[in-house]
Design a protein around this motif. Structure first.
Motif, short mmCIF file in Angstrom:
data_model
loop_
_atom_site.label_atom_id
_atom_site.label_comp_id
_atom_site.label_asym_id
_atom_site.label_seq_id
_atom_site.Cartn_x
_atom_site.Cartn_y
_atom_site.Cartn_z
N GLN A 273 -39.77 49.25 -41.04
CA GLN A 273 -40.02 48.55 -39.78
C GLN A 273 -38.73 48.42 -38.97
O GLN A 273 -38.71 48.71 -37.77
N HIS A 274 -37.66 47.98 -39.62
CA HIS A 274 -36.40 47.79 -38.90
C HIS A 274 -35.74 49.11 -38.56
O HIS A 274 -35.33 49.33 -37.41
N ARG A 275 -35.64 49.99 -39.55
CA ARG A 275 -34.84 51.22 -39.38
C ARG A 275 -35.48 52.22 -38.42
O ARG A 275 -34.76 52.91 -37.69
N PHE A 276 -36.80 52.30 -38.40
CA PHE A 276 -37.47 53.36 -37.64
C PHE A 276 -38.44 52.85 -36.57
O PHE A 276 -38.39 53.31 -35.43
N PHE A 277 -39.30 51.91 -36.93
CA PHE A 277 -40.37 51.53 -35.99
C PHE A 277 -39.88 50.64 -34.86
O PHE A 277 -40.49 50.62 -33.79
N THR A 278 -38.83 49.86 -35.08
CA THR A 278 -38.35 48.97 -34.02
C THR A 278 -36.96 49.34 -33.53
O THR A 278 -36.26 48.50 -32.96
N HIS A 279 -36.54 50.57 -33.74
CA HIS A 279 -35.25 51.00 -33.23
C HIS A 279 -35.26 50.91 -31.71
O HIS A 279 -36.21 51.33 -31.05
N PRO A 280 -34.21 50.36 -31.10
CA PRO A 280 -34.25 50.10 -29.65
C PRO A 280 -34.11 51.34 -28.78
O PRO A 280 -34.43 51.29 -27.59
N VAL A 281 -33.63 52.44 -29.34
CA VAL A 281 -33.35 53.62 -28.52
C VAL A 281 -34.06 54.86 -29.05
O VAL A 281 -34.72 55.58 -28.29
N ALA A 282 -33.97 55.12 -30.34
CA ALA A 282 -34.46 56.37 -30.91
C ALA A 282 -35.96 56.31 -31.20
O ALA A 282 -36.53 55.24 -31.40
N THR A 283 -36.58 57.49 -31.22
CA THR A 283 -37.98 57.63 -31.59
C THR A 283 -38.08 58.49 -32.85
O THR A 283 -37.51 59.59 -32.89
N TYR A 284 -38.77 57.99 -33.85
CA TYR A 284 -38.90 58.67 -35.13
C TYR A 284 -40.37 58.98 -35.41
O TYR A 284 -41.27 58.28 -34.94
N ARG A 285 -40.59 60.02 -36.22
CA ARG A 285 -41.90 60.31 -36.76
C ARG A 285 -41.87 60.11 -38.26
O ARG A 285 -40.99 60.64 -38.95
N VAL A 286 -42.83 59.37 -38.77
CA VAL A 286 -42.93 59.13 -40.21
C VAL A 286 -44.11 59.94 -40.74
O VAL A 286 -45.27 59.58 -40.52
N HIS A 287 -43.82 61.04 -41.40
CA HIS A 287 -44.84 61.94 -41.95
C HIS A 287 -45.21 61.48 -43.36
O HIS A 287 -44.34 61.03 -44.12
N THR A 288 -46.48 61.60 -43.72
CA THR A 288 -46.95 61.08 -45.00
C THR A 288 -47.71 62.14 -45.77
O THR A 288 -48.28 63.07 -45.20
N ALA A 289 -47.71 61.98 -47.09
CA ALA A 289 -48.54 62.78 -47.99
C ALA A 289 -49.27 61.82 -48.92
O ALA A 289 -48.63 60.99 -49.58
N SER A 290 -50.59 61.91 -48.95
CA SER A 290 -51.42 61.01 -49.76
C SER A 290 -52.27 61.82 -50.73
O SER A 290 -52.61 62.98 -50.47
N ASP A 291 -52.62 61.19 -51.83
CA ASP A 291 -53.48 61.81 -52.83
C ASP A 291 -54.58 60.82 -53.18
O ASP A 291 -54.32 59.76 -53.73
N HIS A 292 -55.83 61.16 -52.78
CA HIS A 292 -56.98 60.28 -52.99
C HIS A 292 -56.72 58.88 -52.43
O HIS A 292 -57.00 57.86 -53.07
N GLY A 293 -56.14 58.86 -51.22
CA GLY A 293 -55.92 57.60 -50.52
C GLY A 293 -54.65 56.87 -50.90
O GLY A 293 -54.30 55.88 -50.25
N GLN A 294 -53.94 57.34 -51.92
CA GLN A 294 -52.71 56.68 -52.35
C GLN A 294 -51.51 57.42 -51.78
O GLN A 294 -51.38 58.64 -51.92
N LEU A 295 -50.60 56.68 -51.11
CA LEU A 295 -49.42 57.27 -50.52
C LEU A 295 -48.50 57.79 -51.61
O LEU A 295 -48.11 57.05 -52.52
N ARG A 296 -48.12 59.08 -51.52
CA ARG A 296 -47.28 59.71 -52.54
C ARG A 296 -45.88 60.04 -52.03
O ARG A 296 -44.96 60.21 -52.83
N GLY A 297 -45.72 60.15 -50.72
CA GLY A 297 -44.40 60.48 -50.18
C GLY A 297 -44.37 60.33 -48.68
O GLY A 297 -45.40 60.41 -48.01
N VAL A 298 -43.16 60.08 -48.15
CA VAL A 298 -42.95 60.00 -46.70
C VAL A 298 -41.69 60.77 -46.34
O VAL A 298 -40.77 60.91 -47.16
#
Length: 402
Positions: A273-298
Motif C-alpha cells: 500500500q505504501h510503496r506502490f499504491f499510494t506513491h505520490p508520483v510514480a505509477t506501478y502495476r502489480v501483476h499476480t499469479a493465482s492457483d485455484h484462487g490462492q495468490l502464489r506470486g506478485v
C-alpha cells in the motif's frame, strides 16, 4: 564522541560551480549542519533543486517535495525518517537521508533503515577537516558527507534502529566504508540486468534502421516463443491478473513465503500500500499469479522515461514461491507482455549473483551489466547480515529511488 547537531565549519575559499548551476560565492564562508526532520516546504524545495543539479543523469528524477514527505513522513509504516543537510549561505550543499524500513531477518522483524541521498556540492568535496571537542571527547570532521552521515548514524542508534544499509554512489561509498564503519556485503553481488528491445537498439545504433522491420518481426516471434515455453513449464496452472488496490491476499502470501527468506523487506499489505499504491508520483502495476484462487506470486513494474527521452520498464519487485521455480519466468514473461514492449526501449532490474533468478534472466534475453554494491553498518545485527548469504532478497524496490 557525539558532534553537536548544529555547528559552523569555517571554509575560507571563494568557490563557484557554474557546471552545476548552484554558485557559492561566500568568502569567507561557513557551512553548518541542519536537521530538517520536520520536512519544511521551503527547505524541501531547495533540497530538490540541489539534488536535481548535482546528481548524475539517468532515469527520471526520483526527487520531489511529495516524495520526501512520502518516504520520510507519517505514511511510512516503518516510521518517520531523518533528513540531515549541510547549509552554506542559505543554500544546501550536502545531504543524507535515512528512510525507515521493516526488515525480515532470520525469522523475525527488525527495525532497519536505508541511508541514502548521499550527495555533496562539488565545491565542498575537499573542505578541510574541522576538529571539535565536546564533553571530554573529540570529533574529527573530514568532509561534509562524513558529518551529515555520522550525525544521521548517531541519531539512528539513539532511536533504536538496529540495522542500516545503503546502495551509495561511487563518491559516497569510499568514505562510508573507510571512516564510518560500513562494509559491502561479501557474497551478494547486486547486479543490474537489462534487456533491450529492437526499438531501443535501433535508437542507439542507427545503422540498424534499414533492417529494423526484419528485426522487429524476429523479436515478435521470439517473444511469443518465450511466453509459450514459460507457460508450458508452468503447466498453465496459474491464473494471471493484476491488483489495482491493496488486498488481504498480500498478507496471506507474505505469511506463507516469509519463512523461505533470510533477509528481506517485510512485503505485506502495508508494504504494498505504501510503496506502490499510494506513491505520490510514480505509477506501478502489480501483476499476480493465482492457483485455484490462492495468490502464489506478485511482480511489480514501472515504466519510466530517461532524461534522454527513452522509455524503460523497470521490474521493480517480486514475491514468488521459491518452491515453484516455474513461477518466476511465467510471471516475468507476462509482465513484459503487459508493459507493451513494442513501445519501449528496454527493461531493467536488480538481481543478486549467484542465484536461480540470474540464470532465468539470461534465458529470457537479459544481459548482465554493472554492479550496485549493498553496504551494511558493522554493528551486531549488521555483521550478522554480512555473514548471511550467499544472496539477499534485494530488488529495486528495496531502494526508494525507483
Amino acid at each position: 564522541c557525539r558532534a553537536p547537531l548544529r555547528r559552523s565549519c569555517v571554509w575560507a575559499d571563494r568557490v563557484a560551480s557554474e557546471q552545476n548551476q548552484i554558485v557559492i560565492t561566500h568568502s569567507p564562508s561557513s557551512w553548518e549542519v541542519q536537521m530538517l526532520d520536520g520536512l519544511p516546504e521551503a527547505w524541501l524545495k531547495k533540497l530538490v533543486e540541489f539534488l536535481q543539479r548535482v546528481a548524475p543523469g539517468g532515469v527520471e528524477s526520483p526527487w520531489s517535495v511529495e516524495c520526501f514527505r512520502w518516504k520520510l513522513g507519517e505514511s511510512n509504516p516503518a516510521g518517520r525518517g531523518f533528513l540531515t543537510c549541510a547549509v552554506a549561505g542559505g543554500e544546501i550543499v550536502g545531504v543524507t537521508s535515512l528512510t525507515l524500513k521493516r526488515i525480515w531477518f532470520r525469522n523475525q522483524v527488525v527495525r532497519g533503515a536505508e541511508i541514502g541521498d548521499l550527495y555533496t556540492h562539488p565545491a565542498f568535496l575537499r573542505v578541510s577537516a574541522h576538529r571539535d571537542s565536546r564533553g571530554g571527547g573529540e570529533y574529527l570532521q573530514r568532509s561534509v558527507l562524513g558529518r551529515c552521515a555520522s550525525d544521521t548514524i548517531h541519531r539512528a542508534s539513539e532511536r533504536g534502529i538496529s540495522l542500516l544499509y545503503g546502495t551509495p554512489n561511487k563518491l559516497a561509498r569510499p568514505g562510508l566504508e573507510k571512516r564510518l564503519g560500513f562494509l559491502t556485503h561479501p557474497t551478494h553481488r547486486n547486479t543490474r540486468f537489462v534487456r533491450p528491445t529492437v526499438g531501443g537498439l535501433v535508437a542507439r545504433v542507427p545503422v540498424l534502421r534499414p533492417v529494423s522491420g526484419v528485426l522487429s518481426a524476429c523479436e515478435a516471434v521470439l517473444e511469443k516463443l518465450l511466453r509459450a515455453l514459460a507457460a508450458l513449464r508452468a503447466g498453465r496452472r496459474y491464473e494471471l491478473g493484476r491488483l489495482d488496490q491493496p488486498s488481504d491476499r498480500l498478507d496471506e502470501l507474505w505469511d506463507r513465503l516469509k519463512g523461505q527468506r533470510e533477509f528481506s523487506l517485510v512485503r505485506d499489505r502495508k508494504y504494498f500500500q505504501h510503496r506502490f499504491f499510494t506513491h505520490p508520483v510514480a505509477t506501478y502495476r502489480v501483476h499476480t499469479a493465482s492457483d485455484h484462487g490462492q495468490l502464489r506470486g506478485v511482480m511489480v513494474t514501472r515504466v519510466m522515461r530517461t532524461r534522454t527521452g527513452r522509455r524503460v520498464a523497470c521490474i521493480v519487485d517480486w514475491l514468488v514461491d521459491a518452491s515453484q521455480p516455474q513461477l518466476f519466468p511465467w510471471l516475468l514473461t507476462h509482465a513484459i507482455h503487459e508493459c507493451d514492449w513494442k513501445r519501449l526501449d528496454g527493461f531493467q532490474l536488480w538481481c543478486g549473483l549467484p542465484g536461480v533468478y540470474a540464470s532465468t534472466l539470461r534465458r529470457l534475453g537479459f544481459i548482465r551489466m554493472s554492479e550496485s554494491p549493498i553496504i551494511f553498518l558493522q554493528n551486531a545485527l549488521g555483521n550478522a547480515v554480512l555473514r548471511a548469504g550467499p544472496t539477499l532478497d534485494f530488488t529495486l524496490a528495496t531502494s526508494d529511488n525507483v
